[in-house]
Write a protein that holds these residues in place. Structure first.
Motif, PDB file in Angstrom:
ATOM      1  N   LYS A   1     -69.027  90.047  23.891  1.00 21.62           N
ATOM      2  CA  LYS A   1     -69.399  88.951  24.795  1.00 21.62           C
ATOM      3  C   LYS A   1     -70.341  87.956  24.130  1.00 21.62           C
ATOM      4  O   LYS A   1     -71.300  87.471  24.736  1.00 21.62           O
ATOM      5  CB  LYS A   1     -70.034  89.491  26.076  1.00 21.62           C
ATOM      6  CG  LYS A   1     -69.043  90.135  27.022  1.00 21.62           C
ATOM      7  CD  LYS A   1     -69.692  90.415  28.368  1.00 21.62           C
ATOM      8  CE  LYS A   1     -68.680  90.973  29.341  1.00 21.62           C
ATOM      9  NZ  LYS A   1     -69.264  91.203  30.681  1.00 21.62           N
ATOM     10  N   THR A   2     -70.106  87.637  22.868  1.00 24.31           N
ATOM     11  CA  THR A   2     -70.884  86.618  22.168  1.00 24.31           C
ATOM     12  C   THR A   2     -69.913  85.613  21.572  1.00 24.31           C
ATOM     13  O   THR A   2     -68.697  85.758  21.661  1.00 24.31           O
ATOM     14  CB  THR A   2     -71.726  87.242  21.049  1.00 24.31           C
ATOM     15  OG1 THR A   2     -70.841  87.812  20.067  1.00 24.31           O
ATOM     16  CG2 THR A   2     -72.637  88.343  21.587  1.00 24.31           C
ATOM     17  N   ALA A   3     -70.456  84.583  20.960  1.00 25.03           N
ATOM     18  CA  ALA A   3     -69.606  83.633  20.244  1.00 25.03           C
ATOM     19  C   ALA A   3     -69.029  84.318  19.016  1.00 25.03           C
ATOM     20  O   ALA A   3     -69.672  85.197  18.424  1.00 25.03           O
ATOM     21  CB  ALA A   3     -70.424  82.406  19.828  1.00 25.03           C
ATOM     22  N   PRO A   4     -67.802  83.949  18.606  1.00 29.38           N
ATOM     23  CA  PRO A   4     -67.208  84.558  17.410  1.00 29.38           C
ATOM     24  C   PRO A   4     -68.128  84.453  16.195  1.00 29.38           C
ATOM     25  O   PRO A   4     -68.855  83.473  16.037  1.00 29.38           O
ATOM     26  CB  PRO A   4     -65.921  83.745  17.224  1.00 29.38           C
ATOM     27  CG  PRO A   4     -65.579  83.280  18.591  1.00 29.38           C
ATOM     28  CD  PRO A   4     -66.896  82.999  19.266  1.00 29.38           C
ATOM     29  N   SER A   5     -68.119  85.483  15.372  1.00 31.07           N
ATOM     30  CA  SER A   5     -68.906  85.570  14.137  1.00 31.07           C
ATOM     31  C   SER A   5     -70.397  85.806  14.379  1.00 31.07           C
ATOM     32  O   SER A   5     -71.203  85.737  13.444  1.00 31.07           O
ATOM     33  CB  SER A   5     -68.721  84.310  13.270  1.00 31.07           C
ATOM     34  OG  SER A   5     -67.347  84.128  12.943  1.00 31.07           O
TER      35      SER A   5
ATOM     36  N   GLY B   1     -67.470 104.993  23.672  1.00 29.20           N
ATOM     37  CA  GLY B   1     -66.502 103.914  23.800  1.00 29.20           C
ATOM     38  C   GLY B   1     -66.455 103.009  22.589  1.00 29.20           C
ATOM     39  O   GLY B   1     -67.443 102.848  21.859  1.00 29.20           O
ATOM     40  N   LEU B   2     -65.280 102.437  22.355  1.00 23.13           N
ATOM     41  CA  LEU B   2     -65.077 101.438  21.309  1.00 23.13           C
ATOM     42  C   LEU B   2     -64.251 100.310  21.878  1.00 23.13           C
ATOM     43  O   LEU B   2     -63.213 100.542  22.516  1.00 23.13           O
ATOM     44  CB  LEU B   2     -64.357 102.048  20.101  1.00 23.13           C
ATOM     45  CG  LEU B   2     -63.826 101.061  19.049  1.00 23.13           C
ATOM     46  CD1 LEU B   2     -64.978 100.333  18.373  1.00 23.13           C
ATOM     47  CD2 LEU B   2     -62.956 101.770  18.025  1.00 23.13           C
ATOM     48  N   LYS B   3     -64.701  99.054  21.690  1.00 21.93           N
ATOM     49  CA  LYS B   3     -63.966  97.872  22.145  1.00 21.93           C
ATOM     50  C   LYS B   3     -63.840  96.894  20.985  1.00 21.93           C
ATOM     51  O   LYS B   3     -64.793  96.684  20.239  1.00 21.93           O
ATOM     52  CB  LYS B   3     -64.679  97.210  23.322  1.00 21.93           C
ATOM     53  CG  LYS B   3     -64.790  98.086  24.547  1.00 21.93           C
ATOM     54  CD  LYS B   3     -65.349  97.342  25.744  1.00 21.93           C
ATOM     55  CE  LYS B   3     -66.822  97.048  25.600  1.00 21.93           C
ATOM     56  NZ  LYS B   3     -67.409  96.525  26.849  1.00 21.93           N
ATOM     57  N   PHE B   4     -62.670  96.285  20.869  1.00 19.85           N
ATOM     58  CA  PHE B   4     -62.423  95.325  19.792  1.00 19.85           C
ATOM     59  C   PHE B   4     -61.431  94.287  20.293  1.00 19.85           C
ATOM     60  O   PHE B   4     -60.504  94.625  21.049  1.00 19.85           O
ATOM     61  CB  PHE B   4     -61.862  96.024  18.549  1.00 19.85           C
ATOM     62  CG  PHE B   4     -61.631  95.107  17.384  1.00 19.85           C
ATOM     63  CD1 PHE B   4     -62.685  94.716  16.582  1.00 19.85           C
ATOM     64  CD2 PHE B   4     -60.364  94.624  17.107  1.00 19.85           C
ATOM     65  CE1 PHE B   4     -62.492  93.867  15.497  1.00 19.85           C
ATOM     66  CE2 PHE B   4     -60.153  93.770  16.038  1.00 19.85           C
ATOM     67  CZ  PHE B   4     -61.219  93.384  15.226  1.00 19.85           C
ATOM     68  N   ASN B   5     -61.620  93.012  19.920  1.00 20.94           N
ATOM     69  CA  ASN B   5     -60.681  91.978  20.352  1.00 20.94           C
ATOM     70  C   ASN B   5     -60.248  91.095  19.188  1.00 20.94           C
ATOM     71  O   ASN B   5     -60.693  91.280  18.049  1.00 20.94           O
ATOM     72  CB  ASN B   5     -61.264  91.136  21.494  1.00 20.94           C
ATOM     73  CG  ASN B   5     -62.508  90.362  21.081  1.00 20.94           C
ATOM     74  OD1 ASN B   5     -62.684  89.983  19.926  1.00 20.94           O
ATOM     75  ND2 ASN B   5     -63.387  90.105  22.034  1.00 20.94           N
ATOM     76  N   ASP B   6     -59.378  90.123  19.484  1.00 21.28           N
ATOM     77  CA  ASP B   6     -58.769  89.322  18.428  1.00 21.28           C
ATOM     78  C   ASP B   6     -59.620  88.137  17.984  1.00 21.28           C
ATOM     79  O   ASP B   6     -59.150  87.278  17.231  1.00 21.28           O
ATOM     80  CB  ASP B   6     -57.373  88.846  18.844  1.00 21.28           C
ATOM     81  CG  ASP B   6     -57.399  87.964  20.069  1.00 21.28           C
ATOM     82  OD1 ASP B   6     -58.453  87.875  20.731  1.00 21.28           O
ATOM     83  OD2 ASP B   6     -56.354  87.348  20.383  1.00 21.28           O
ATOM     84  N   VAL B   7     -60.878  88.062  18.434  1.00 21.25           N
ATOM     85  CA  VAL B   7     -61.795  87.057  17.898  1.00 21.25           C
ATOM     86  C   VAL B   7     -62.972  87.762  17.198  1.00 21.25           C
ATOM     87  O   VAL B   7     -64.081  87.243  17.125  1.00 21.25           O
ATOM     88  CB  VAL B   7     -62.306  86.090  18.987  1.00 21.25           C
ATOM     89  CG1 VAL B   7     -61.174  85.189  19.464  1.00 21.25           C
ATOM     90  CG2 VAL B   7     -62.931  86.835  20.155  1.00 21.25           C
ATOM     91  N   ASN B   8     -62.679  88.986  16.702  1.00 25.23           N
ATOM     92  CA  ASN B   8     -63.624  89.756  15.883  1.00 25.23           C
ATOM     93  C   ASN B   8     -64.917  90.105  16.615  1.00 25.23           C
ATOM     94  O   ASN B   8     -65.998  90.165  16.018  1.00 25.23           O
ATOM     95  CB  ASN B   8     -63.945  88.998  14.586  1.00 25.23           C
ATOM     96  CG  ASN B   8     -62.723  88.860  13.696  1.00 25.23           C
ATOM     97  OD1 ASN B   8     -61.906  89.784  13.592  1.00 25.23           O
ATOM     98  ND2 ASN B   8     -62.564  87.699  13.083  1.00 25.23           N
ATOM     99  N   GLU B   9     -64.826  90.350  17.900  1.00 27.85           N
ATOM    100  CA  GLU B   9     -65.944  90.905  18.644  1.00 27.85           C
ATOM    101  C   GLU B   9     -65.681  92.397  18.843  1.00 27.85           C
ATOM    102  O   GLU B   9     -64.540  92.809  19.076  1.00 27.85           O
ATOM    103  CB  GLU B   9     -66.100  90.226  20.001  1.00 27.85           C
ATOM    104  CG  GLU B   9     -66.469  88.752  19.897  1.00 27.85           C
ATOM    105  CD  GLU B   9     -66.472  88.086  21.251  1.00 27.85           C
ATOM    106  OE1 GLU B   9     -67.180  87.074  21.394  1.00 27.85           O
ATOM    107  OE2 GLU B   9     -65.778  88.563  22.166  1.00 27.85           O
ATOM    108  N   TYR B  10     -66.739  93.200  18.777  1.00 27.32           N
ATOM    109  CA  TYR B  10     -66.558  94.630  18.935  1.00 27.32           C
ATOM    110  C   TYR B  10     -67.819  95.245  19.535  1.00 27.32           C
ATOM    111  O   TYR B  10     -68.895  94.629  19.564  1.00 27.32           O
ATOM    112  CB  TYR B  10     -66.244  95.299  17.591  1.00 27.32           C
ATOM    113  CG  TYR B  10     -67.387  95.268  16.602  1.00 27.32           C
ATOM    114  CD1 TYR B  10     -68.282  96.334  16.514  1.00 27.32           C
ATOM    115  CD2 TYR B  10     -67.567  94.168  15.751  1.00 27.32           C
ATOM    116  CE1 TYR B  10     -69.326  96.310  15.608  1.00 27.32           C
ATOM    117  CE2 TYR B  10     -68.607  94.145  14.840  1.00 27.32           C
ATOM    118  CZ  TYR B  10     -69.486  95.212  14.776  1.00 27.32           C
ATOM    119  OH  TYR B  10     -70.524  95.180  13.881  1.00 27.32           O
TER     120      TYR B  10
END
Length: 310
Positions: free
Chosen positions: A36-40, A291-300
């Protein structure tokens, strides 16, 4: 100040009485990542903890009363306090900014100043009489903006043989009249709202698959399918506004894995952030969750949540 008064009232209510039931539960969470942050954005550690005390007693004439208080370790405050009493008349609950039936329509809440916050109802009544369920929530504070925030909300629902009727209205002159009917293999329903807005749906099931077809006054038509096959649950939906979503979840014992896709500009519902594609992995043993969460804008995010009961 309102919260301190509420806590004092709760303690006064139970003072002098033998409390029949007291439960204490707690939760502590540690996580690492940039969810839940900006990419990178650089990853950081986050910690959270809370302690909840619930008390309940029954009087000699059958009334039930109680209190629930949560201590938030992050904020260092006592909040989320609720005092209630229930009986044949229904249930009345008192809490400061506790009940979420009041809508802010996405604007800043006039009571708390929080954007999009809807938990500012202070009093809630629920009851059921002859098949009619009643819910009334009101805010006891000041500064409610007419047309933006409602100071009260009333919901009525009636369930009959194969049909339901509903009415929801509030002090901001918003309303929704809804109905549905079971016609055998199909359920047909819809709702009417202000400004001649309406929506309709038809739902059915065949085998282990559920299907729902929708349309509305904005000429948006859609279809949603979901089902379960063994340890796998899945869902897919699309509409004429080019919004498409899909998810697959697999559970095997204590392990769960999920993949979700949503091309809407809005965040994935209940899944986190602005990404289109997200992967979740969970492992739970009793009250300990990893838990582990990962998305396609490199947030995890990697997290551990421990629950406690006393």
């Amino acid at each position: 100040m309102k919260k301190l008064i509420l806590l004092t009232s709760a303690l006064t209510m139970i003072g002098g009485a033998a409390v029949a039931e007291i439960t204490v539960s707690g939760e502590a969470t540690v996580s690492y990542g940039n969810w839940k942050t900006a990419p990178s954005t650089a990853a950081t550690f986050s910690f959270g903890s809370s302690l909840t005390i619930a008390m309940e007693e029954t009087t000699s004439n059958g009334l039930t009363y109680g209190a629930k208080i949560t201590v938030d370790g992050d904020a260092g405050t006592i909040g989320n306090g609720v005092v209630y009493v229930s009986g044949g008349f229904g249930k009345v609950e008192f809490g400061v900014d506790e009940f979420d039936e009041l809508s802010t329509a996405g604007a800043a809440d006039a009571i708390t100043g929080v954007i999009g916050n809807t938990n500012y109802g202070d009093v809630k009544y629920t009851g059921e009489f002859g098949g009619v369920a009643v819910t009334l929530v009101a805010d006891a504070g000041v500064g409610v903006v007419a047309g933006v925030n409602a100071s009260w909300d009333l919901g009525l629902a009636y369930t009959g043989a194969g049909f339901t009727l509903g009415l929801d209205t509030d002090s901001a002159n918003a309303y929704k009249v809804s109905a549905s009917v079971d016609v055998g293999n199909f359920t047909i329903g819809g709702a009417v709202k202000p400004a001649n807005a309406w929506d309709l749906f038809v739902s059915t099931s065949f085998g282990a698959v559920n299907a729902k077809f929708t349309t509305n006054s904005g000429s948006t038509h859609g279809i949603a399918l979901d089902g379960t096959s063994g340890d796998i649950t899945w869902a897919v939906a699309t509409n004429t506004a080019n919004a498409t979503s899909a998810s697959v979840d697999y559970a095997m014992g204590d392990l769960s894995v999920g993949v979700a896709y949503d091309n809407d500009a809005a965040p994935l519902a209940d899944r986190g952030d602005e990404a289109d594609l997200q992967l979740t992995v969970g492992y739970s043993v009793d009250m300990l969750d990893f838990g582990l969460k990962f998305n396609d804008v490199n947030e995890y995010e990697i997290s551990m949540t421990a629950g406690f009961e006393f």
